[in-house]
Write a protein that holds these residues in place. Structure first.
Motif, short mmCIF file in Angstrom:
data_model
loop_
_atom_site.label_atom_id
_atom_site.label_comp_id
_atom_site.label_asym_id
_atom_site.label_seq_id
_atom_site.Cartn_x
_atom_site.Cartn_y
_atom_site.Cartn_z
N ALA A 69 -5.92 -7.98 3.01
CA ALA A 69 -5.65 -7.21 4.17
C ALA A 69 -7.26 -6.31 4.34
O ALA A 69 -7.77 -6.00 5.30
CB ALA A 69 -4.56 -6.77 4.49
N VAL A 70 -7.56 -5.87 3.91
CA VAL A 70 -8.75 -4.46 4.10
C VAL A 70 -10.53 -5.63 4.51
O VAL A 70 -11.39 -5.39 4.79
CB VAL A 70 -9.29 -3.49 2.48
N ARG A 71 -9.99 -6.77 2.97
CA ARG A 71 -11.33 -7.26 3.16
C ARG A 71 -11.35 -8.58 5.22
O ARG A 71 -12.23 -8.97 6.01
CB ARG A 71 -11.32 -8.77 2.32
N GLY A 72 -9.65 -8.86 5.49
CA GLY A 72 -9.85 -8.69 6.92
C GLY A 72 -10.70 -7.94 8.05
O GLY A 72 -10.50 -8.69 8.34
N GLY A 74 -12.82 -6.56 7.85
CA GLY A 74 -14.12 -6.44 7.08
C GLY A 74 -14.40 -5.29 6.77
O GLY A 74 -16.21 -4.65 6.98
N LEU A 75 -14.13 -5.30 5.89
CA LEU A 75 -14.28 -3.86 5.09
C LEU A 75 -14.05 -4.24 3.39
O LEU A 75 -13.94 -5.32 3.26
CB LEU A 75 -13.77 -2.65 5.33
N VAL A 76 -14.99 -3.20 2.69
CA VAL A 76 -14.72 -3.47 1.15
C VAL A 76 -13.87 -2.75 0.33
O VAL A 76 -13.79 -1.53 0.59
CB VAL A 76 -16.26 -3.28 0.56
N PRO A 77 -13.04 -3.10 -0.53
CA PRO A 77 -11.52 -2.55 -1.09
C PRO A 77 -12.01 -2.07 -2.52
O PRO A 77 -12.81 -2.43 -3.03
CB PRO A 77 -10.33 -3.28 -1.21
N ARG A 78 -11.64 -1.22 -2.80
CA ARG A 78 -12.27 -0.70 -4.07
C ARG A 78 -10.54 0.67 -4.55
O ARG A 78 -10.48 1.31 -4.37
CB ARG A 78 -13.39 0.55 -4.11
N LEU A 169 0.24 -2.11 3.06
CA LEU A 169 1.64 -3.59 2.89
C LEU A 169 2.32 -3.93 4.02
O LEU A 169 3.43 -4.26 4.46
CB LEU A 169 1.96 -3.17 1.59
N THR A 170 1.74 -3.15 5.00
CA THR A 170 2.04 -3.24 6.18
C THR A 170 2.01 -4.92 6.87
O THR A 170 1.06 -5.36 6.22
CB THR A 170 1.62 -2.71 7.64
N ALA A 171 2.49 -5.31 8.39
CA ALA A 171 1.86 -6.83 8.54
C ALA A 171 0.53 -7.09 8.85
O ALA A 171 0.46 -8.14 8.90
CB ALA A 171 2.82 -7.02 9.85
N TRP A 172 0.14 -5.83 9.73
CA TRP A 172 -1.12 -6.41 9.90
C TRP A 172 -1.55 -7.20 10.85
O TRP A 172 -2.66 -8.35 10.64
CB TRP A 172 -2.86 -6.62 8.53
#
Length: 351
Positions: A69-72, A74-78, A169-172
């Motif tokens: 979801a974070v990648r979607g 346009g961000l980078v998850p850590r 974990l929401t729908a996004w």
């Protein structure tokens, strides 16, 4: 694993934690909430820290879903060091969960903090957060449900504008991601109002999310709020902002109406409701009737507690454990219209 304790059983522990703090700390922290401190905006490619400040994530696939979801966006998850830790129903020991929050606020590469889920546990880590560090390194942090304690605690102690918004974990879906981007990337000042639910789009009338006015009128003040059960569990602690002249919104899930009555009574007796300039009640998802004889309805309970205040107030806002999850700024001045059912930001929430 045995049956997980209910929210009501667990939330009673929040007051006990605050009671263990030195008196001088509690007293000094009861001072007026600091001036609003806006966090920097998000940009495509920024790194977002994934945290678990409350309930444990027992299925590692959930972390993978949140990272996607974070990648979607346009961000980078850590992921945080203890993001998959487990201590019973909690995501690790209190100090470890707090250490993840402190570490990500201290790390200049992390631009926002996103929790995987709520459940229970945020109130337990509030004494272990480094509020001076957080104040010196303002960042976006968002969440709802049990995250209410973390958001309000940080805002009360530092003045940082936090965001009652999506957990990982929401729908996004687009109706959630678009306002999220508008508020946190673009810095827009949005007006929030109830959507037309899908089942109502081809009807002559709206049946879901109808605005229910308790007292008509308009109000202006700092916006605070979140989960009623969580807020009632930390009332009287140094982790509730100064609500004088504020607009307060509340929501809950899985509570009988008499318990909603009991928690609103607690806020009333604590003097919280009498301080407000405006009031909004959202959704009470899966909140059934009290049972037995003479049960009150939610409308009756809200009318009993809120109408005598004489302040602009409405209920049935599309806020709570319902999709889409709105991104609402906590600690920022807004206006509200209790007849139109609107909450309007007066300025952008980021810099």
């Amino acid at each position: 694993m045995g049956r997980r304790p209910t929210r009501r059983q667990l939330i009673a522990g929040a007051g006990a934690i605050a009671a263990t703090l030195p008196f001088a700390t509690r007293a000094s922290a009861q001072a007026t909430t600091p001036r609003p401190l806006k966090p920097p905006r998000l940009h495509p490619g920024d790194t977002v820290g994934i945290i678990s400040p409350a309930g444990a994530t027992f299925n590692t696939t959930d972390l993978d879903i949140v990272m996607d979801a974070v990648r979607g966006l346009g961000l980078v998850p850590r992921p945080a060091p203890h993001v998959l830790a487990q201590y019973g129903y909690l995501a690790g020991k209190d100090r470890d969960r707090a250490a993840d929050v402190n570490q990500f606020f201290a790390d200049p590469a992390i631009k926002a903090l996103l929790p995987i889920r709520g459940d229970w546990g945020c109130a337990r880590i509030l004494p272990y957060l480094d509020y001076d560090l957080i104040r010196q390194n303002p960042k976006i942090i968002t969440g709802f449900s049990d995250l209410t304690a973390l958001l309000l605690g940080i805002t009360a102690q530092t003045g940082l504008v936090t965001f009652h918004g999506p957990n990982g974990l929401t729908a996004w879906r687009p109706d959630q991601t678009e306002p999220f981007r508008q508020v946190l990337f673009d810095g827009q000042a949005l007006t929030f109002e109830n959507p037309i639910a899908g089942e109502d789009r081809d009807r002559l009338m709206q049946t879901r999310f109808r605005v229910q006015t308790i007292t008509p009128g308009q109000a202006r003040g700092k916006l605070y709020g979140g989960n009623l059960s969580v807020i009632s569990g930390i009332v009287g602690s140094p982790y509730v902002p100064d609500l004088t002249g504020a607009i307060l919104f509340l929501e809950d899930v899985g509570e009988s109406i008499y318990r909603i009555d009991r928690m609103l009574t607690q806020l009333k007796l604590a003097g919280v409701l009498d301080q407000l300039a405006g009031f909004v009640f959202g959704q009470c998802t899966n909140c059934g009737p009290s049972g037995g004889y003479g049960g009150l309805t939610l409308e009756q309970v809200l009318t009993d507690h809120i109408a005598p205040l004489g302040i602009p107030a409405w209920w049935n806002a599309a806020i709570g454990h319902v999709e889409p999850i709105l991104t609402l700024p906590l600690g920022l001045t807004v206006t509200m219209d209790a007849t139109a059912g609107q909450i309007a930001m007066t300025e952008g929430a980021i810099v």
